[in-house]
Design an enzyme around this catalytic site. Structure first.
Site, PDB file in Angstrom:
ATOM      1  N   ARG A  71      -2.973   4.708   2.058  1.00  0.00           N
ATOM      2  CA  ARG A  71      -1.560   4.499   1.750  1.00  0.00           C
ATOM      3  C   ARG A  71      -1.385   3.451   0.844  1.00  0.00           C
ATOM      4  O   ARG A  71      -1.370   2.289   1.337  1.00  0.00           O
ATOM      5  CB  ARG A  71      -0.564   4.665   3.017  1.00  0.00           C
ATOM      6  CG  ARG A  71       0.808   4.705   2.683  1.00  0.00           C
ATOM      7  CD  ARG A  71       1.769   4.784   3.745  1.00  0.00           C
ATOM      8  NE  ARG A  71       3.144   5.037   3.440  1.00  0.00           N
ATOM      9  CZ  ARG A  71       3.936   4.082   3.300  1.00  0.00           C
ATOM     10  NH1 ARG A  71       3.349   2.877   3.386  1.00  0.00           N
ATOM     11  NH2 ARG A  71       5.125   4.161   2.966  1.00  0.00           N
ATOM     12  N   LYS A  81       0.943  -5.799   2.207  1.00  0.00           N
ATOM     13  CA  LYS A  81       1.379  -6.350   3.400  1.00  0.00           C
ATOM     14  C   LYS A  81       1.059  -7.570   3.721  1.00  0.00           C
ATOM     15  O   LYS A  81       0.403  -8.337   2.937  1.00  0.00           O
ATOM     16  CB  LYS A  81       0.773  -5.364   4.734  1.00  0.00           C
ATOM     17  CG  LYS A  81       1.420  -3.912   4.673  1.00  0.00           C
ATOM     18  CD  LYS A  81       1.109  -3.339   5.927  1.00  0.00           C
ATOM     19  CE  LYS A  81       2.157  -1.843   5.890  1.00  0.00           C
ATOM     20  NZ  LYS A  81       1.695  -0.888   7.014  1.00  0.00           N
TER      21      LYS A  81
END
Length: 273
Positions: A254, A220
């Site tokens: 995740r 991210k």
């Protein structure tokens, strides 16, 4: 109790959730696995690398992403879920906020619904309440189309915690057993870089919710802000951040890069011995 709930109860180790994006426009791997055959090959690779469950997403939720129609989302995920269920034993999660897709996925035998809207879309709670799937409730301010338009908080940690507690209460009041609920603070969803760092530093405060904690920081923007845009640096930093989140109480991580994450977790395990 489904297989994911059993794993969470039985395993002291965190579960690795492998990301399988069957989209043309996801921020990290958009287009790589839109072909079902390539998606299945990638699922097999993650299984061989030691993944505990696979999270399939057919609509990008990156900032500014376009909404995918139900018919198209169905066409993307249905053959992939069917093939994974036919050929492998790994539990499957579906990353969707649409009740129609949730119902399809439940009918196809998935074990988890991973919903960025925390079952706020009309009909979502009704669809999942009569199943036994695990439910991941995520915090997001706004929606993917506008969530990064100057998000602001007085206290990001407390506001995220209060939101998740409210969603937990609503689910339980709707008859959903508390053992089915997992929470996700939603890194990158309606949060600045500073918000994300503050939230990450204070993850232990979310354990007050008394629910398994799912953390997704893999590749991210917060990672890129720390290490830059070189892919190898991003992969290594993502694995390190995943391991750090485990130290802070994460139960499910995740990730895009299963092998690298497993290595980081092995280093943690060796430190405990």
């Amino acid at each position: 109790m489904n297989s994911i709930q059993k794993l969470l109860q039985k395993n002291k180790k965190p579960l690795i959730m492998g990301i399988l994006n069957v989209t043309p426009d996801s921020f990290s791997d958009g287009g790589r696995f839109i072909d079902p055959k390539k998606a299945i090959q990638h699922a097999e690779l993650m299984i061989n690398d030691g993944v505990d469950l696979i999270d399939i997403g057919a609509e990008s939720t990156r900032p500014g992403a376009k909404i995918v129609e139900i018919k198209e989302e169905r066409e993307r995920i249905e053959p992939v879920i069917k093939a994974i269920k036919k050929n492998f034993q790994v539990p499957v999660s579906i990353d969707t906020y649409k009740p129609e897709i949730m119902k399809l996925a439940i009918d196809l035998g998935v074990e988890m619904i991973n919903d960025i809207f925390s079952l706020r879309k009309p009909g979502s709670i009704d669809v999942v309440s009569n199943s036994n799937v695990t439910l991941s409730l995520m915090h997001m301010k706004g929606n993917p189309q506008n969530m990064q338009n100057n998000p602001s908080y007085k206290n990001v940690v407390e506001e995220v915690r209060e939101f998740l507690q409210d969603r937990i209460n609503i689910c339980e009041e709707s008859g959903i057993d508390k053992s089915r609920i997992v929470v996700d603070p939603g890194f990158g969803f309606g949060k600045t870089y500073e918000n994300n760092l503050k939230l990450f530093q204070s993850l232990d405060k979310l354990k007050k919710l008394s629910k398994p904690l799912l953390i997704g920081v893999s590749r991210k923007s917060m990672i890129r802000n720390i290490v830059g845009n070189q892919e190898n640096d991003i992969i290594q930093a993502s694995a390190i951040m995943a391991a750090l989140s485990v130290l802070k109480g994460a139960n499910i991580i995740r990730v895009h890069d299963v092998k690298e994450t497993k290595i980081a977790l092995k280093i943690l395990e060796s430190e405990d011995k």
